[in-house]
Design a protein around this motif. Structure first.
Motif, PDB file in Angstrom:
ATOM      1  N   ASN A  30      26.441 -41.901  19.099  1.00 19.80           N
ATOM      2  CA  ASN A  30      27.517 -42.825  19.455  1.00 19.80           C
ATOM      3  C   ASN A  30      28.804 -42.022  19.546  1.00 19.80           C
ATOM      4  O   ASN A  30      29.389 -41.638  18.530  1.00 19.80           O
ATOM      5  N   ILE A  31      29.220 -41.753  20.755  1.00 19.44           N
ATOM      6  CA  ILE A  31      30.367 -40.881  20.986  1.00 19.44           C
ATOM      7  C   ILE A  31      31.628 -41.433  20.332  1.00 19.44           C
ATOM      8  O   ILE A  31      32.479 -40.677  19.846  1.00 19.44           O
ATOM      9  N   ALA A  32      31.760 -42.748  20.267  1.00 18.90           N
ATOM     10  CA  ALA A  32      32.967 -43.354  19.709  1.00 18.90           C
ATOM     11  C   ALA A  32      33.124 -43.061  18.222  1.00 18.90           C
ATOM     12  O   ALA A  32      34.232 -43.117  17.691  1.00 18.90           O
ATOM     13  N   ALA A  33      32.033 -42.751  17.527  1.00 12.37           N
ATOM     14  CA  ALA A  33      32.123 -42.480  16.086  1.00 12.37           C
ATOM     15  C   ALA A  33      32.670 -41.092  15.793  1.00 12.37           C
ATOM     16  O   ALA A  33      33.177 -40.844  14.698  1.00 12.37           O
ATOM     17  N   LEU A  34      32.575 -40.175  16.752  1.00 11.16           N
ATOM     18  CA  LEU A  34      33.033 -38.803  16.542  1.00 11.16           C
ATOM     19  C   LEU A  34      34.537 -38.746  16.806  1.00 11.16           C
ATOM     20  O   LEU A  34      35.000 -38.968  17.922  1.00 11.16           O
ATOM     21  N   TYR A  37      37.207 -32.909  17.868  1.00 10.13           N
ATOM     22  CA  TYR A  37      36.601 -32.089  18.918  1.00 10.13           C
ATOM     23  C   TYR A  37      36.724 -30.592  18.637  1.00 10.13           C
ATOM     24  O   TYR A  37      36.085 -29.772  19.296  1.00 10.13           O
ATOM     25  N   ASP A  38      37.555 -30.195  17.663  1.00 10.10           N
ATOM     26  CA  ASP A  38      37.749 -28.784  17.339  1.00 10.10           C
ATOM     27  C   ASP A  38      37.739 -28.605  15.819  1.00 10.10           C
ATOM     28  O   ASP A  38      38.654 -29.063  15.144  1.00 10.10           O
ATOM     29  N   PRO A  39      36.697 -27.970  15.284  1.00  6.86           N
ATOM     30  CA  PRO A  39      35.556 -27.378  15.974  1.00  6.86           C
ATOM     31  C   PRO A  39      34.620 -28.451  16.530  1.00  6.86           C
ATOM     32  O   PRO A  39      34.604 -29.576  16.037  1.00  6.86           O
ATOM     33  N   PRO A  40      33.838 -28.086  17.528  1.00  2.00           N
ATOM     34  CA  PRO A  40      32.909 -29.059  18.104  1.00  2.00           C
ATOM     35  C   PRO A  40      31.763 -29.341  17.145  1.00  2.00           C
ATOM     36  O   PRO A  40      31.500 -28.571  16.216  1.00  2.00           O
ATOM     37  N   VAL A  41      31.075 -30.444  17.371  1.00  2.00           N
ATOM     38  CA  VAL A  41      29.957 -30.809  16.501  1.00  2.00           C
ATOM     39  C   VAL A  41      28.862 -29.746  16.547  1.00  2.00           C
ATOM     40  O   VAL A  41      28.121 -29.550  15.575  1.00  2.00           O
ATOM     41  N   THR A  42      28.797 -29.017  17.656  1.00  2.00           N
ATOM     42  CA  THR A  42      27.790 -27.957  17.773  1.00  2.00           C
ATOM     43  C   THR A  42      28.057 -26.799  16.812  1.00  2.00           C
ATOM     44  O   THR A  42      27.169 -25.963  16.596  1.00  2.00           O
ATOM     45  N   ALA A  43      29.257 -26.741  16.223  1.00  2.00           N
ATOM     46  CA  ALA A  43      29.557 -25.693  15.243  1.00  2.00           C
ATOM     47  C   ALA A  43      28.696 -25.825  13.996  1.00  2.00           C
ATOM     48  O   ALA A  43      28.525 -24.861  13.241  1.00  2.00           O
ATOM     49  N   ALA A 108      24.705 -42.870  15.104  1.00  2.00           N
ATOM     50  CA  ALA A 108      25.938 -42.192  15.496  1.00  2.00           C
ATOM     51  C   ALA A 108      25.746 -40.687  15.554  1.00  2.00           C
ATOM     52  O   ALA A 108      26.271 -40.014  16.436  1.00  2.00           O
ATOM     53  N   LEU A 109      24.983 -40.131  14.611  1.00  2.00           N
ATOM     54  CA  LEU A 109      24.756 -38.693  14.563  1.00  2.00           C
ATOM     55  C   LEU A 109      23.425 -38.421  13.881  1.00  2.00           C
ATOM     56  O   LEU A 109      23.110 -39.049  12.868  1.00  2.00           O
ATOM     57  N   ARG A 110      22.654 -37.501  14.461  1.00  2.00           N
ATOM     58  CA  ARG A 110      21.423 -37.054  13.813  1.00  2.00           C
ATOM     59  C   ARG A 110      21.556 -35.566  13.492  1.00  2.00           C
ATOM     60  O   ARG A 110      21.877 -34.763  14.374  1.00  2.00           O
ATOM     61  N   VAL A 111      21.322 -35.222  12.233  1.00  7.12           N
ATOM     62  CA  VAL A 111      21.363 -33.823  11.793  1.00  7.12           C
ATOM     63  C   VAL A 111      19.952 -33.431  11.379  1.00  7.12           C
ATOM     64  O   VAL A 111      19.318 -34.108  10.567  1.00  7.12           O
ATOM     65  N   ARG A 112      19.451 -32.319  11.953  1.00  5.64           N
ATOM     66  CA  ARG A 112      18.119 -31.820  11.627  1.00  5.64           C
ATOM     67  C   ARG A 112      18.234 -30.456  10.937  1.00  5.64           C
ATOM     68  O   ARG A 112      19.083 -29.640  11.306  1.00  5.64           O
ATOM     69  N   LEU A 113      17.383 -30.226   9.944  1.00  8.09           N
ATOM     70  CA  LEU A 113      17.423 -29.008   9.144  1.00  8.09           C
ATOM     71  C   LEU A 113      16.192 -28.151   9.385  1.00  8.09           C
ATOM     72  O   LEU A 113      15.187 -28.630   9.937  1.00  8.09           O
TER      73      LEU A 113
END
Length: 297
Positions: A30-34, A37-43, A108-113
């Protein structure tokens, strides 16, 4: 809404399972929850989890990486947010979306380990307030930087509470819920604290005597300490039910007060309600409306 005890339990639960693990995926659903943008979520990808913390009602995943960014993932679950843990996280991609659905929970966000586990930050309901921040330091988030005293810390003394009560004349329930004054208490636990202390939610803060301030302090610390203990060690999926089961008056409109047997009453507002016991807290008076009811001693 998750409050201090549930967020503390989540931080401990996640710390036991994720410290030392490397993030291999961070997919925004869900883009609205983020909110950053700096640092990006890909960090977050490639970073190693070094610990979890709680700031009021905020969850904080601290990481370290080889680039010196060491990003933090901060999340405020708000009213409808929650964290869903997976021992084996789904491998399917999360499809980004701009809005939400009135039915069920939206990811909203999925984090995988790197061991296959992971978690989703989700939000249910039509009002979307879940906030996700990726930052270099928690202090970059204003709502974290401006938090008040932690009520289970050594800094929360009777004297500190007395100073907050005297700072301006307001309803005591409003003070307890003010995150810039006391961090981590929301609508539910403020109801519980005031029932334990036997004060009206409409009581004016500057009317508290030293003895009453001591009683309110004991109720804050005792109620939250007991709730943290009751939540400790529970899986994330059980915390909501454990919270509801432990409530004395909040969410129990029409039920008997566990102390005196009187009927628990409710005052409704636009987006929330509060519960209280007339016999225990308001001298028998039923509070019909916050604008019309008189403040009680």
């Amino acid at each position: 809404m998750p409050e201090l005890p549930e967020v503390e339990a989540l931080a401990r639960f996640l710390g036991e399972r994720t410290v030392g693990r490397t993030v291999v995926g961070a997919d925004v659903g869900n883009i609205a929850a983020l909110k950053t943008y700096d640092p990006p979520v890909t960090a977050l990808v490639g970073a190693t989890v070094r610990g979890w913390a709680r700031h009021g009602k905020w969850l904080d995943m601290a990481t370290f990486d080889d680039d010196g960014v060491d990003p933090h993932l901060l999340a405020h679950l708000s009213r409808g947010g929650w964290l869903r843990w997976y021992d084996e996280a789904p491998a399917t991609a999360v499809r980004p979306r701009l809005g939400g659905s009135a039915r069920g929970a939206v990811i909203a966000l999925r984090v995988r380990l790197d061991d296959g586990s992971g978690f989703d930050l989700t939000e249910a309901g039509t009002t979307k307030r879940l906030a996700v921040h990726v930052v270099r330091s928690p202090d970059e988030v204003e709502q974290v930087r401006t938090l008040g005293v932690e009520p289970l810390s050594d800094a929360f003394t009777v004297e500190a509470l007395g100073a907050l009560l005297a700072a301006r004349n307001q309803q005591v329930k409003g003070l307890l819920r003010d995150q810039s004054a006391i961090a981590g208490i929301g609508n539910a636990y403020s109801d519980e604290i005031l029932h334990v202390a036997r004060f009206s939610p409409y009581r004016l803060t500057r009317s508290f005597t030293p003895a009453e301030t001591t009683a309110l302090h004991a109720a804050v610390v005792g109620t939250l300490t007991a709730a943290v203990a009751a939540s400790a060690g529970r899986p994330a999926k059980e915390l909501k039910d454990a919270k509801r089961a432990g409530m004395r008056v909040h969410g129990r409109t029409g039920e008997p007060c566990p102390v005196c047997g009187d009927t628990v009453r409710e005052v409704s507002f636009a987006d929330r309600s509060m519960q209280y016991c007339p016999t225990c807290q308001t001298g028998g008076q039923v509070l019909a409306d916050r604008r019309l009811s008189r403040l009680l001693k």
